[in-house]
Design an enzyme around this catalytic site. Structure first.
Site, PDB file in Angstrom:
ATOM      1  N   HIS A 367     -28.378 -43.244 -56.140  1.00  0.00           N
ATOM      2  CA  HIS A 367     -27.872 -41.874 -56.166  1.00  0.00           C
ATOM      3  C   HIS A 367     -26.683 -41.697 -57.100  1.00  0.00           C
ATOM      4  CE1 HIS A 367     -25.827 -43.651 -52.556  1.00  0.00           C
ATOM      5  NE2 HIS A 367     -24.790 -43.044 -53.071  1.00  0.00           N
ATOM      6  N   ARG A 510     -36.076 -29.279 -51.790  1.00  0.00           N
ATOM      7  CA  ARG A 510     -36.682 -30.398 -51.071  1.00  0.00           C
ATOM      8  C   ARG A 510     -35.863 -30.640 -49.807  1.00  0.00           C
ATOM      9  NH1 ARG A 510     -37.066 -36.141 -53.982  1.00  0.00           N
ATOM     10  NH2 ARG A 510     -34.833 -36.184 -53.516  1.00  0.00           N
ATOM     11  N   GLU A 610     -46.006 -38.707 -53.200  1.00  0.00           N
ATOM     12  CA  GLU A 610     -45.296 -39.938 -53.547  1.00  0.00           C
ATOM     13  C   GLU A 610     -45.968 -41.158 -52.932  1.00  0.00           C
ATOM     14  OE1 GLU A 610     -40.713 -39.118 -53.323  1.00  0.00           O
ATOM     15  OE2 GLU A 610     -41.677 -38.001 -51.709  1.00  0.00           O
ATOM     16  N   ASN A 633     -41.608 -41.115 -59.802  1.00  0.00           N
ATOM     17  CA  ASN A 633     -40.830 -42.355 -59.656  1.00  0.00           C
ATOM     18  C   ASN A 633     -41.351 -43.205 -58.499  1.00  0.00           C
ATOM     19  OD1 ASN A 633     -39.300 -41.258 -61.677  1.00  0.00           O
ATOM     20  ND2 ASN A 633     -37.474 -40.937 -60.456  1.00  0.00           N
ATOM     21  N   ASP A 634     -41.384 -42.614 -57.292  1.00  0.00           N
ATOM     22  CA  ASP A 634     -41.831 -43.373 -56.123  1.00  0.00           C
ATOM     23  C   ASP A 634     -43.331 -43.646 -56.170  1.00  0.00           C
ATOM     24  OD1 ASP A 634     -39.592 -44.087 -54.718  1.00  0.00           O
ATOM     25  OD2 ASP A 634     -39.528 -42.283 -53.483  1.00  0.00           O
ATOM     26  N   ARG A 644     -38.535 -50.817 -58.460  1.00  0.00           N
ATOM     27  CA  ARG A 644     -37.937 -50.352 -59.709  1.00  0.00           C
ATOM     28  C   ARG A 644     -36.486 -50.785 -59.851  1.00  0.00           C
ATOM     29  NH1 ARG A 644     -37.545 -45.460 -60.815  1.00  0.00           N
ATOM     30  NH2 ARG A 644     -38.431 -45.389 -62.882  1.00  0.00           N
ATOM     31  N   CYS A 681     -42.283 -33.934 -61.121  1.00  0.00           N
ATOM     32  CA  CYS A 681     -40.854 -34.141 -61.352  1.00  0.00           C
ATOM     33  C   CYS A 681     -40.592 -35.642 -61.315  1.00  0.00           C
ATOM     34  CB  CYS A 681     -40.009 -33.419 -60.308  1.00  0.00           C
ATOM     35  SG  CYS A 681     -40.368 -33.848 -58.607  1.00  0.00           S
TER      36      CYS A 681
END
Length: 756
Positions: A367, A510, A610, A633-634, A644, A681
């Site tokens: 984060h 979200r 995801e 990403n996930d 990752r 995204c």
């Protein structure tokens, strides 16, 4: 015996007097080695300084041939002196010439001397030189003599750090402390930053080295240690932070060090030898760091950072410095250098002064990196040794495009990067000119370019970037930068501010996605998990703790009164989870209706794709929601079983490989068949070459960091989409030899003059 015991104290007092006198650097060094030789009844005392070319040069001597000063040289690792510098450990020998590492330098005339004591000159664990005493007779130097020599070496290290000795270097020669260093890390956020180092946890510079009253200094040390132990015990006992797992283990390690008698005994011994309590901590810390740096056990090396943090806490206790001084005196071109940081800590610094961020640790999805991207700070992570190699105020360049960090750069490197910054500025001007133009391909197909956000500081970038709206607002960031759960009023205030700033543009919120690597220290329900990315997080957590979701939904409904509200559920594994979440949302709608609250004009519920299990529920999913968003990403991480954050395998599989692009195309086609809008995204959306691949397989809505909107839009405006789709269809249909999609896309861009 009494005179010997007083020796170190007498020596330190004389050095203190000498440091206060005005004299040339060479004269000061000559007098220092003379004082050491006399005090320790040594026939020789020599000081070697490490140069930037890894050569140890003789800078001063008492007893050896004086004409050898600045001429006698040893390579790092060569001879006894070179071995001490390479290992950062003392050598105490009664017959030095029998040691296998002994190397004879004829110009020094040292062949007559047998006993040898050499200690490294250390600062922050880095070796800056070597200090040596020698005698003709064969003897083993006592432990207190070795301790005294180490203490004097620390004083010399501070002299080197001040830059005084740079005046003694020959033209073209630099000392190791000031040499240019280039380090390679991983690019976490694009951009180039030129500026000066600001150490996030700056080493406290100890200026008062010598004590006037050992008993008084001992009392100060005891008081600071007691206060430190109490603060650690308090942190461990307080219910709001006494959680299990890595954070508690770090505090337990702090407590272990704070109560370690060996560590405390070394501190007390340094004070008795004439140092202030602060200087004692600095000396023992530097010695310990040097020893731990050369340990091969990875666990012990990791504990080094725990020890560093503890020693710095003790120094702050002694010098009366609280955390409030963290961001004081930040220069206008600050490059933050840290081992690791929290999101809240980064936001403590004035954004307008930040030019870059360098992390020794970190991962692309942590984060702190997400926040750095959100506020547009070029970031490079996994830069090992960055903290120990840097000094506050050092010139530094951060290249967030290729992961390079140039510390104390040479003039030609600085000139090249200054030109690169000017080139980027020209490109940014082009992107600003595109801001108000329609986002559509060369053959007239509209493409929706949205931005990701998560904090109030992101909102001005909506207008500045020309984004069509906010495709992903990460509501958990508000929770992560707070010290307690944000109350419903605080949440409502932020969500209303976001919708007001959007000025009618769509915003997709979200729901809270905590758990995994997004730990809230005040959340008592969290427990240590072996695989947190696959554990109790996101919708799994909020369905188990429905009060969290109800509070957030209530705040969102009230903030969106009279406007459209788009809600998106993260980490959905089964369609039934959407039905459970919808029941909670419907209950909140009924509750607010009963009390005549102003409700949204429409409420659209979506889900993030995801988790791979949704790929076998696509038809039911598209019927159960109003829209979907692919969390690339996930999804990529789970599909390829690739952590990752693991640098060994993070680059092993390519998200632009044929298998993953086929999977993404399958999702886009399912959305088209069900007339359900699909957005992607993630990092894939934010780079022109990968965004081009997404358009080629059917995506017409993508969301990215604000800084990526301009480069992606420049690509879109020059893109012949129909021709690209044909090329992608051929590439993905190739079942023979492995297809290099990146090479195909690069060639296509070159053929059609598309900027990448």
């Amino acid at each position: 015996m009494r005179e010997t015991a007083a020796g170190p104290r007498v020596l330190l007092r004389r050095l203190r007097e000498m440091m206060a006198e005005a004299m040339e650097p060479q004269e000061r060094l000559d007098r220092i080695v003379r004082e050491i030789a006399q005090n320790m009844v040594a026939e020789v005392c020599s000081l070697y300084i490490l140069r930037a070319d890894s050569i140890l040069e003789l800078y001063a001597t008492e007893g050896l041939n004086p004409t050898a000063v600045h001429l006698a040289q040893l390579r790092l690792g060569q001879g006894l002196v070179g071995s001490i510098a390479a290992s950062a450990r003392p050598l105490n020998l009664s017959d030095a010439q029998k040691h296998p590492a002994f190397a004879y330098l004829p110009e020094t005339g040292e062949e007559a001397y047998h006993s040898f004591l050499g200690v490294p000159v250390l600062r922050a664990g880095r070796t800056l030189g070597v200090l040596v005493v020698q005698n003709r007779t064969q003897r083993h130097y006592r432990e207190d003599e070795e301790e005294a020599l180490e203490t004097v070496a620390m004083v010399i290290a501070e002299m080197i750090a001040t830059g005084d000795l740079a005046r003694l270097t020959r033209p073209g020669i630099e000392l190791d402390l000031s040499r240019s260093v280039s380090m390679k890390g991983l690019p976490f956020n694009e951009g180039v930053g030129l500026g000066h180092v600001v150490l996030h946890e700056p080493r406290i510079v100890v200026t008062n080295l010598f004590n006037e009253d050992s008993d008084q200094e001992m009392e100060r040390l005891d008081a600071a240690l007691s206060s430190l132990r109490l603060s650690i015990d308090d942190m461990l006992s307080r219910r709001d932070v006494a959680f299990e797992g890595e954070h508690r283990a770090v505090l337990e390690a702090y407590r272990m060090f704070a109560n370690d008698r060996g560590w405390v005994r070394r501190l007390e011994e340094a004070v008795r030898n004439g140092l202030t309590a602060e200087a004692a901590v600095e000396k023992v810390q530097s010695d310990m760091r040097a020893r731990m740096l050369h340990m091969t056990d990875p666990y012990l090396r990791e504990r080094m950072s725990d020890f560093d943090d503890l020693a710095n806490r003790l120094l702050r206790q002694l010098m009366g410095r609280g955390p409030d001084a963290l961001a004081e005196a930040v220069p206008k071109d600050a490059i933050l250098v840290a081992r690791s940081m929290g999101a809240a800590e980064l936001l403590d610094y004035p954004r307008e002064r930040l030019r870059g961020l360098v992390l020794e640790d970190g991962a692309p999805t942590s984060h702190i990196v997400i926040v750095a991207r959100a506020i547009g700070v070029p970031t490079v992570g996994q830069v090992k040794g960055a903290v120990s190699m840097s000094e506050n105020g050092d010139a530094v360049i951060v290249d967030g495009e290729d992961g390079q960090v140039h510390l104390r750069p040479q003039a030609d490197i600085e000139t090249a990067y200054a030109e690169k910054v000017r080139f980027r500025a020209r490109r940014q001007k082009l992107y600003r000119e595109l801001r108000d133009k329609p986002s559509q391909t060369k053959d007239g197909v509209p493409v929706e370019l949205l931005m990701n956000a998560g904090l109030a500081v992101d909102l001005p970038q909506l207008a500045q970037s020309g984004a069509a709206g906010i495709g992903l607002f990460r509501t958990e960031l508000q929770f992560m930068v707070a010290s307690t759960f944000p109350r419903v009023e605080a949440q409502e205030g932020l969500y209303r501010e976001v919708l007001d700033a959007a000025a009618g543009k769509p915003v997709t919120f979200r729901t809270i996605d905590i758990g995994g690597d997004k730990v809230l220290p005040y959340f008592k329900g969290a427990q240590h998990e072996e695989n947190p990315a696959l554990g109790w997080r996101a919708i799994r957590l909020t369905l188990d703790r429905p009060a969290l979701l109800r509070t957030q939904v209530r705040a969102l409904l009230k903030a969106a009164g009279g406007r459209e509200l788009k809600l998106m559920l993260p980490m959905v594994t089964e369609v039934d989870e959407i039905r459970q979440a919808r029941a909670i949302i419907d209950r909140e709608v009924r509750h607010l209706s009963r009390f005549a609250h102003h409700l949204p004009t429409s409420l659209k519920l979506g889900a993030m794709i995801e988790v791979p299990s949704l790929l076998w529920q696509l038809e039911e999913l598209m019927q159960a929601v109003d829209f979907v968003s692919v969390g690339s990403n996930d999804l990529f991480q789970f599909v390829t079983a690739t952590d990752r954050g693991n640098t060994r395998i993070a680059e092993r599989f390519d998200p632009l490989g044929v298998p993953f692009l086929r999977l993404l195309r399958q999702i886009a086609q399912a959305g088209q068949a069900a007339h359900t809008p699909v957005t992607l995204c993630g990092e894939l959306a934010g780079r022109p070459i990968s965004a081009m691949a997404l358009l080629g397989i059917g995506y017409r809505s993508i969301s990215m960091a604000p800084a990526s909107i301009g480069p992606v839009k420049a690509m879109v405006c020059e893109l012949p989409l129909e021709a690209l789709m044909e090329r992608m269809e051929e590439a993905l249909a190739n079942h023979g030899a492995k297809t290099d999609i990146r090479a195909e896309l690069t060639a296509f861009a070159r053929e059609h003059d598309i900027p990448l």
